[in-house]
Design an enzyme around this catalytic site. Structure first.
Site, PDB file in Angstrom:
ATOM      1  N   GLU A  21       0.803  -1.230   0.000  1.00 44.17           N
ATOM      2  CA  GLU A  21       0.000   0.000   0.000  1.00 44.17           C
ATOM      3  C   GLU A  21       0.837   1.282   0.000  1.00 44.17           C
ATOM      4  O   GLU A  21       0.659   2.147   0.857  1.00 44.17           O
ATOM      5  CB  GLU A  21      -0.988   0.004   1.169  1.00 44.17           C
ATOM      6  CG  GLU A  21      -2.055  -1.054   1.022  1.00 44.17           C
ATOM      7  CD  GLU A  21      -3.245  -0.885   1.964  1.00 44.17           C
ATOM      8  OE1 GLU A  21      -3.201   0.016   2.825  1.00 44.17           O
ATOM      9  OE2 GLU A  21      -4.208  -1.648   1.829  1.00 44.17           O
TER      10      GLU A  21
ATOM     11  N   GLU B  38      -5.421  -8.447   0.388  1.00 43.42           N
ATOM     12  CA  GLU B  38      -6.170  -8.058   1.593  1.00 43.42           C
ATOM     13  C   GLU B  38      -7.600  -7.754   1.210  1.00 43.42           C
ATOM     14  O   GLU B  38      -7.853  -7.063   0.227  1.00 43.42           O
ATOM     15  CB  GLU B  38      -5.587  -6.804   2.268  1.00 43.42           C
ATOM     16  CG  GLU B  38      -4.345  -7.036   3.058  1.00 43.42           C
ATOM     17  CD  GLU B  38      -3.839  -5.786   3.764  1.00 43.42           C
ATOM     18  OE1 GLU B  38      -4.663  -4.993   4.260  1.00 43.42           O
ATOM     19  OE2 GLU B  38      -2.610  -5.612   3.796  1.00 43.42           O
TER      20      GLU B  38
END
Ligand code: BGP
Length: 471
Positions: free
Chosen positions: A166, A370
């Site tokens: 991320e 995720e």
């Protein structure tokens, strides 16, 4: 578009589950580990714990991996703490830290679980941060050196690597994550320089991986959210496209194509936030080719155009963090979507949207690293956790993979967040994601006992049959 019959999952589909080092390991200063930016963080949201003990996986390796095996995981996605391997980021190696991950990886391989390793998940060594962190190009060299240590040590055992988790969240919401000391809009120029430097570092590491191994695969792992226009107004559509590009495509265009996205670059130039690009940087990024795209998906965002001077709406924030930006967009509440107890939108079909968009844009195999439901779980008197809400959430998202497969998308795996309860990034331990309950609260470490939730048995059956259990 609906399909009368959805395709089966491929036989080698990678059913997995994810965690990160700082949210699970604990032992934050044991066996030579150095402090990371997470460890030196001074403020936490009210009522939430720090990361010093977390799930204490550092001291539960055998027990936890045995549970992952019982769950049936084909792959386990975890991150390596840079500060265990090189405590100050660029100095001496730490043999005890290196040995810890050998133990974990060997334990996984013993059960036939493929390790899927994130090299860097938010926890930059604090010593590098003090020297300017990603704003200082010294960190690029340090990251490449660290990655080469990982390749040397684990390269014969790990065949799938994730570079940076991320990166877009670190740049867009670094203050909320505790990953950067920079605050406010005036810091944006520095942030986009950090962003650029991270891409250079990632490119070097992808190239090194391919030079060293014929059979290793490597890819980025951004957080991708679809951005919907609030209405059919052309201004809202443009605002959504702009935010789409700045939030999502900037990160994948650089990682995959080695190019700055035009809309994102226009935004940076307009604000005077363009990074300094050194000679050779863009050539390096062009030469670095990921083998697959990993991405995290939690929710969608709905945005509209923002008028001059208009207050930023608090309609439906991006992971409850981003509400808008002057001159760019404002968040708008999406009345078609439900919300979790923590206010995140629930949008399974948005998952299909991003799978399609990523695939048709880049044509690389994709793995979801995720996706999951953060909820308050209750340990009931029968000693169980009846998390039917989590089962429902996961089932609805997994079904969307089947739709995407029918659409021609190449999805190769699904690793929900999280394999085991951990300390959430924003809301402590009370916000649980795991298939395995960990007996602790934010203010009481209790027994740290591991308890299988109802979702554990549900996911176990799903993996065994390579199909969603009938409802
Ligand atoms: C992602 C991070 C994870 C995890 C997850 C859930 O952004 O990669 O580390 O924290 O979000 O977020 P939270 O823990 O705040 O609910």
């Amino acid at each position: 578009m609906k399909y009368a019959q959805l395709p089966d999952f491929p036989a080698d589909f990678l059913w997995g589950a994810s965690t990160s080092a700082y949210q699970t390991e604990g032992a934050w200063n044991e066996d030579g580990k150095g402090p990371s930016v997470i460890d030196v963080r001074e403020e936490y949201p009210e009522g939430t714990c720090d990361y010093t003990v977390a799930t204490d996986t550092y001291h539960h390796v055998e027990e936890d991996v045995a549970l992952f095996s019982e769950l049936g995981l084909k792959t386990y996605r975890f991150s390596i703490a840079w500060t265990r391997i090189v405590p100050d980021g660029d100095g001496e190696e730490n043999p005890a830290g290196i040995a810890f991950y050998h133990r974990l990886i060997d334990e996984l391989l013993k059960y036939g679980i493929e390790p899927l390793v994130t090299m860097y998940h938010f926890d930059l060594p604090a010593a590098l941060d003090e020297k300017g962190g990603w704003g200082n190009r010294v960190t690029i060299d340090a990251f490449e050196r660290y990655a080469r240590i990982l390749f040397r040590e684990y390269g014969s055992k790990v065949k799938r690597w994730l570079t940076i988790n991320e990166q877009n969240m670190m740049i867009l919401h670094g203050d909320a994550l505790g990953t950067t000391k920079l605050r406010g809009m005036e810091a944006k120029k520095d942030l986009y320089q950090q962003n650029h430097n991270m891409f250079v570092a990632q490119a070097r590491v992808m190239i090194a991986c391919h030079e060293l191994f014929d059979d290793a695969l490597i890819g980025p792992a951004p957080n991708i959210a679809p951005v919907y226009a609030a209405t059919e107004s052309p201004e809202d559509v443009i605002a959504a496209e702009n935010w789409y590009a700045i939030r999502n495509w900037l990160y994948l265009d650089l990682a995959v194509r080695g190019e700055y996205n035009g809309i994102a670059w226009g935004y940076l130039r307009e604000r005077g936030w363009e990074p300094t690009i050194e000679e050779g940087d863009m050539d390096l990024m062009k030469a670095a080719k990921p083998d697959f795209i990993a991405f995290n998906y939690y929710n969608s965002q709905t945005v509209g155009a923002i008028a001059e001077g208009e207050a930023i709406n608090d309609g439906s924030g991006d992971q409850q963090i981003a509400w808008g930006e002057e001159g760019l967009y404002k968040a708008v509440k999406n009345t078609h979507l439900e919300h979790t107890s923590f206010g995140w939108t629930i949008d399974p079909s948005g998952f299909r949207t991003v799978m399609r968009q990523i695939w048709f844009r880049y044509q690389l195999p994709m793995i979801l690293t995720e996706n999951g439901l953060g909820e308050f779980d209750t340990l009931t008197e029968d000693g169980k956790i009846h998390d039917d809400y989590r089962i429902e959430y996961l089932a609805k998202h997994i079904e969307q993979i089947q739709y995407a497969l029918a659409d021609g998308v190449q999805m190769i795996g699904y690793c929900p967040w999280s394999a085991i309860d951990l300390v959430s990034t924003h809301q402590g331990v009370a916000k649980r994601y795991g298939f395995i309950f960990v007996d602790r609260t934010d203010d009481d470490l209790k027994s740290l006992a591991r308890i299988r939730k109802d979702s554990f048995f549900w996911y176990q059956e799903l993996i065994k049959n390579n199909a969603l259990p009938s409802a």
